[in-house]
Scaffold this active site. Structure first.
Site, short mmCIF file in Angstrom:
data_model
loop_
_atom_site.label_atom_id
_atom_site.label_comp_id
_atom_site.label_asym_id
_atom_site.label_seq_id
_atom_site.Cartn_x
_atom_site.Cartn_y
_atom_site.Cartn_z
N GLY A 83 0.20 2.92 13.14
CA GLY A 83 0.37 1.95 12.07
C GLY A 83 -0.82 1.86 11.14
O GLY A 83 -1.82 2.56 11.30
N ASP A 84 -0.69 0.99 10.14
CA ASP A 84 -1.69 0.86 9.09
C ASP A 84 -2.52 -0.40 9.31
O ASP A 84 -2.96 -0.66 10.42
CB ASP A 84 -0.98 0.86 7.72
CG ASP A 84 -1.86 1.38 6.60
OD1 ASP A 84 -2.83 0.68 6.24
OD2 ASP A 84 -1.58 2.47 6.06
N ILE A 85 -2.73 -1.18 8.29
CA ILE A 85 -3.62 -2.34 8.36
C ILE A 85 -2.83 -3.63 8.56
O ILE A 85 -1.74 -3.79 8.02
CB ILE A 85 -4.50 -2.42 7.09
CG1 ILE A 85 -5.66 -3.41 7.28
CG2 ILE A 85 -3.67 -2.77 5.87
CD1 ILE A 85 -6.73 -3.30 6.19
N CYS A 185 0.47 -3.58 6.57
CA CYS A 185 1.12 -2.40 7.16
C CYS A 185 1.34 -1.30 6.12
O CYS A 185 2.19 -0.42 6.30
CB CYS A 185 2.43 -2.78 7.84
SG CYS A 185 2.21 -4.01 9.15
#
Length: 221
Positions: A83-85, A185
Site C-alpha cells: 500500500g501507499d500512505i 492511499c
C-alpha cells in the site's frame, strides 16, 4: 479454544506498537521453522498522530515537508507493508493481526478479503453498507458513486511464509483533517470518512473495539 490471543495496547506511539507486532511476527516465523506451536496474535491499538507509507508508496503523496510534519507533532515512517500512505491517530482502531494463514488454510488474497469482510460486518451493526472497490484494498462507502466514494478503513499487510503483520486502520472518531496532509492511499479523487462523520455524533470507542473483536472471533474461528 480461541484461534488467536487478543491484546489491547491502548493509545501508543507507532514505534512501540511496531516492536510488539514485530516480536510476535518473528516468534511465529521461528515456530514455523522449528516445528514449535505458537499462538496467533491480534493487537488493537490507537496511535499518536503518525503517517506511514508502504513499500509501493510514493513520497509525492505526502503534501507537506517532513519538517512541517515534525513541527505539528506528526511522526512519519517508511514501512514494509503493502500500500501507499495513510494516517493513524486518536479515534482510530488500528489492528495488527499476526496470523499464520496456514492455520486457516488461507492465501494472502483470501486473508485480505476476510479482513474486509470483518469491517463490512462491523459497519452493518451501524446500518452502514461497507463495500469493496475494484482494484483497491480496504472498505469504502459509495465506492461506485462519482464524487461520493470515501474510505472508512485502510488495509495494508506484509506476509512472509504465510505469517502476516501490519493490518488495518478503521476510522471511528478520527480527526479527518490530518488526511489533508496526504493523498490517502495514493488516491487524489476519493475521500475519507469515519463512523462519527457518517452518523453525525462521536461513537463509543470501547464498544466499537469490543464489537470488532467479536466479529474477528467469528470470521477467524
Amino acid at each position: 479454544m480461541e484461534s488467536f490471543r487478543y491484546h489491547d495496547l491502548g493509545r501508543i506511539a507507532y514505534a512501540d506498537a511496531l516492536e510488539y507486532q514485530t516480536a510476535a511476527f518473528e516468534v511465529l516465523l521461528d515456530a514455523k521453522a522449528t516445528g514449535k506451536k505458537e499462538d496467533n496474535q491480534l493487537f488493537f491499538c490507537e496511535h499518536l498522530p503518525v503517517l506511514t507509507i508502504g513499500k509501493s508508496g510514493k513520497d509525492s503523496n505526502l503534501l507537506i515537508p517532513e519538517e512541517t510534519l515534525r513541527e505539528r507533532g506528526v511522526s512519519f515512517y517508511h514501512i514494509n507493508r503493502g500500500g501507499d500512505i495513510t494516517y493513524h491517530g486518536p479515534g482510530q482502531i488500528t489492528g495488527y493481526p499476526v496470523f499464520d494463514l496456514e492455520y486457516w488454510n488461507l492465501g494472502l488474497k483470501q486473508y485480505i478479503h476476510m479482513l474486509e469482510e470483518t469491517i463490512i460486518r462491523f459497519l452493518s451493526l451501524y446500518d452502514l453498507k461497507g463495500e469493496r472497490l475494484e482494484g483497491a484494498t480496504g472498505v469504502w462507502l459509495d465506492p461506485e458513486v462519482p464524487g461520493r466514494a470515501r474510505k472508512i478503513c485502510a488495509i495494508g499487510v506484509k506476509s512472509s511464509r504465510f505469517v502476516t503483520m501490519h493490518g488495518f486502520a478503521l476510522n471511528i472518531n478520527t480527526d479527518l483533517s490530518y488526511f489533508s496532509l496526504i493523498n490517502p492511499c495514493g488516491f487524489t479523487d476519493k475521500g475519507v470518512t469515519s463512523l462519527a462523520m457518517e452518523l453525525g455524533v462521536p461513537q463509543d470507542f470501547e464498544l466499537a473495539k469490543s464489537q470488532l473483536r467479536s466479529i474477528f472471533m467469528e470470521i477467524f474461528a
